[in-house]
Design an enzyme around this catalytic site. Structure first.
Site, PDB file in Angstrom:
ATOM      1  N   HIS A  74       0.830  -1.056  -0.006  1.00 48.40           N
ATOM      2  CA  HIS A  74       0.052  -0.070  -0.011  1.00 48.40           C
ATOM      3  C   HIS A  74       0.928   1.228  -0.016  1.00 48.40           C
ATOM      4  CE1 HIS A  74      -3.919  -1.845   1.397  1.00 48.40           C
ATOM      5  NE2 HIS A  74      -3.459  -2.443   0.610  1.00 48.40           N
ATOM      6  N   TYR A 203      -8.867   5.246   8.450  1.00 45.18           N
ATOM      7  CA  TYR A 203      -8.920   5.777   9.632  1.00 45.18           C
ATOM      8  C   TYR A 203     -10.037   6.891   9.760  1.00 45.18           C
ATOM      9  CZ  TYR A 203      -4.630   3.393  10.984  1.00 45.18           C
ATOM     10  OH  TYR A 203      -3.583   2.441  11.047  1.00 45.18           O
ATOM     11  N   PRO A 295      -3.792  -0.125  19.433  1.00 46.33           N
ATOM     12  CA  PRO A 295      -3.463  -0.419  17.955  1.00 46.33           C
ATOM     13  C   PRO A 295      -3.442   0.684  16.934  1.00 46.33           C
ATOM     14  CG  PRO A 295      -5.645  -1.093  18.707  1.00 46.33           C
ATOM     15  CD  PRO A 295      -5.062  -0.565  19.796  1.00 46.33           C
ATOM     16  N   LYS A 299       1.144  -0.504  15.321  1.00 46.32           N
ATOM     17  CA  LYS A 299       2.759  -0.703  15.520  1.00 46.32           C
ATOM     18  C   LYS A 299       3.217  -1.761  16.561  1.00 46.32           C
ATOM     19  CE  LYS A 299       4.216   2.695  13.668  1.00 46.32           C
ATOM     20  NZ  LYS A 299       4.232   2.177  12.173  1.00 46.32           N
ATOM     21  N   TYR A 387       4.405   6.394  10.409  1.00 50.97           N
ATOM     22  CA  TYR A 387       3.515   5.099   9.801  1.00 50.97           C
ATOM     23  C   TYR A 387       4.359   4.166   9.048  1.00 50.97           C
ATOM     24  CZ  TYR A 387      -0.669   2.798   9.223  1.00 50.97           C
ATOM     25  OH  TYR A 387      -1.934   1.840   8.925  1.00 50.97           O
TER      26      TYR A 387
END
Ligand code: APR
Ligand code: PHB
Length: 392
Positions: A74, A203, A295, A299, A387
Site C-alpha cells: 500500500h 482511519y 492498535p 505498531k 506510519y
C-alpha cells in the site's frame, strides 16, 4: 530430562518465532517453548500492516515467499473527518516508502512452516514454564509436559512470551519500572467476507467515535469502531456494527459499503505499556512481553520485529564474535525506538478517538489538528514517516 541449547526462547508468537528463525540461520542453537498448542497460536487474529523493516527481515530469513505473493503493498492510507476523505500519500511523503498489508496470523504460519522445514526445535503445550538462575552464567528453563518435568540448560533466555507471560514477572519487581496508560474506551472489531470498504487502510474521526476500515485480502475485510469499555460483544450484533460504521464515515464512502455476516468479532481494550530495562542478567525481553501499544498506529507487531532485530544482532555478536557490547546496549537501543512508537501510537489514539472526559474543547483541538494536518505537508510527512516505520 535435560536438554541443552544456546538460547531458550519463551513464547511462540511472532517475536519468538522470528528470533528462532534468525538465530537458526546464523548457526545459533535454540529451543522455543510455547505454553499453548500450535493450532491455538494460529487461531489468534491480529493486525496486519507491516513496515518494510519487518518485510525485509522475513525475506532475508527465508519466510517471505508467500507474503510476496499474497500481501498487498500500500502506497498510502485514508483518513476521514467532518464528512470528507483525505489521503496520506506515504510513498510520496517518505521518498518511496510503503507498507505491506498481510495478516499477522499468516506471518506466524509462514514462520512455523520455515521452522519446520529447518527442523527447528519447538515445544508446544509446555505447562508451568519457569526460569532459573538468570543472574548466573548457567541459567535454565523448566516446564512440564506429558506428566514429566523437563529442563533446558542454556546460555541466554529470550523472553518473547507476550504481555501475560512469565518472563517479565520473573524479574524482581524492584528492578523494573513500568509505565502505563489505559484508555477510557475499547475497539469492537469484525472480520467479514465482504469487499474492502476502501482500497487503502482508512482511519476516521467522528463525533460518535473512531472507526477504522482495514483488510486482509480483497474479499476479507477487517473493520473496527470505538465503543465504551463496558460494552460486551453481545451488545454488538452485526447490523448494529454496520450501521454504526456507516454513520462514522463520509456519506459517499458509507453508501458504497457491502455488508455481510461477521466471521469473527472481538472487543479489545487499548493500553500503552512499557517496562524498563529489557534485560535482567541473562534474560532479554522482547515484543509484547516488554511493551504494548494501542492498535491505532498498527505498531505492535512492527515493534516486536525491531526488538528482534536488535536482540538477534546482539546475540549473534555474543556467540559469533565474543562481543558483549551489543547485548549490554540492547535495552537502551531497543527502548529508544519503542518509546518513539509509543509516542506515535499515543498521538494517533488521541487525535482520532472521542475521549469522554475531554468535552467540547477536546473535540475542537482534534478538529483543528486534523485540519492543520491535511493543510500542512510538514505535518503529513511527520505522520507518514512514523506510519511507514522509523529506521532501525
Ligand atoms: N510460557 C510459554 N509461552 C507463553 C507463556 C509461558 N508462560 N505465556 C505466554 N506464552 C506464549 C503465548 O501463548 C503466545 O503464543 O507467548 C506467545 C506470545 O505471543 P504474542 O502475544 O503474539 O507476543 P509477541 O510474539 O511479542 O508478538 C507481538 O503480537 O500480540 C501481538 O500486538 C502484538 O502484534 C504484536 C505482536
Ligand atoms: C488491522 O488490519 O487489523 C489493523 C490495521 C491498522 C491498524 C490496526 C489494525 O492501525
Amino acid at each position: 530430562m535435560t536438554d541443552r541449547t544456546q538460547v531458550a526462547i519463551i513464547g511462540g508468537g511472532p517475536s519468538g518465532l522470528l528470533l528462532s528463525q534468525i538465530l537458526h540461520l546464523e548457526g545459533i542453537d535454540n529451543i522455543l517453548v510455547e505454553q499453548r498448542s500450535r493450532d491455538y497460536v494460529l487461531s489468534r487474529v491480529r493486525a496486519g500492516v507491516l513496515e518494510m523493516g519487518l518485510v525485509d527481515m522475513l525475506r532475508r530469513y527465508e519466510a517471505g515467499e508467500r507474503m510476496d505473493v499474497e500481501g498487498q503493498v500500500h502506497q498510502g492510507i485514508g483518513m476521514c473527518f467532518d464528512g470528507s476523505q483525505y489521503r496520506i500519500d506515504l510513498a510520496a511523503l517518505t521518498g518511496g516508502k510503503t507498507v505491506m498489508v498481510y495478516g499477522q496470523t499468516e506471518i506466524t504460519r509462514d514462520l512455523y512452516d520455515a521452522r519446520d522445514r529447518m527442523e527447528g526445535r519447538m515445544i508446544h503445550e509446555a505447562a508451568h514454564v519457569a526460569l532459573h538462575d538468570l543472574e548466573t552464567d548457567t541459567p535454565s528453563v523448566t516446564y512440564e509436559k506429558d506428566g514429566q518435568t523437563h529442563t533446558i540448560a542454556c546460555d541466554m533466555v529470550a523472553g518473547c512470551d507476550g504481555f501475560h507471560g512469565v518472563c517479565r514477572t520473573s524479574i524482581p519487581a524492584e528492578k523494573l519500572t513500568a509505565f502505563e496508560r489505559v484508555y477510557p474506551f475499547a475497539w469492537l472489531g469484525i472480520l467479514s467476507e465482504t469487499p474492502n470498504v476502501s482500497p487503502e487502510v482508512t482511519y476516521a474521526w467522528h463525533q460518535r467515535g473512531f472507526a477504522l476500515c482495514s483488510m486482509r485480502n480483497p474479499m476479507l475485510t477487517r473493520n473496527y469502531v470505538q465503543c465504551p469499555m463496558s460494552d460486551t460483544i453481545d451488545d454488538w450484533p452485526d447490523d448494529r456494527f454496520w450501521d454504526e460504521l456507516k454513520m462514522r464515515l463520509p456519506v459517499d464512502l458509507a453508501n458504497t459499503i457491502v455488508t455481510g455476516p461477521s466471521i469473527e468479532k472481538l472487543l479489545a481494550p487499548l493500553r500503552s505499556f512499557v517496562v524498563e530495562p529489557l534485560r535482567h542478567g541473562r534474560l532479554f525481553l522482547a515484543g509484547d512481553a516488554a511493551h504494548i501499544v494501542p492498535p491505532t498506529g498498527a505498531k505492535g507487531l512492527n515493534l516486536a520485529a525491531s526488538d528482534i532485530h536488535y536482540l538477534s544482532t546482539a546475540l549473534i555478536a555474543h556467540f559469533q564474535q565474543d562481543d558483549e557490547k551489543p547485548l549490554a546496549d540492547y535495552s537502551n537501543l531497543a527502548l529508544k525506538r519503542i518509546w518513539k512508537a509509543e509516542r506515535f501510537s499515543w498521538w494517533m489514539t488521541h487525535l482520532l478517538h472521542i475521549f469522554p472526559d475531554d468535552g467540547p474543547f477536546g473535540v475542537k483541538m482534534q478538529q483543528t489538528e486534523l485540519d492543520y494536518l491535511f493543510s500542512s505537508p510538514a505535518a503529513m510527512t511527520s505522520l507518514a514517516e512514523n506510519y511507514v516505520g522509523l529506521p532501525y
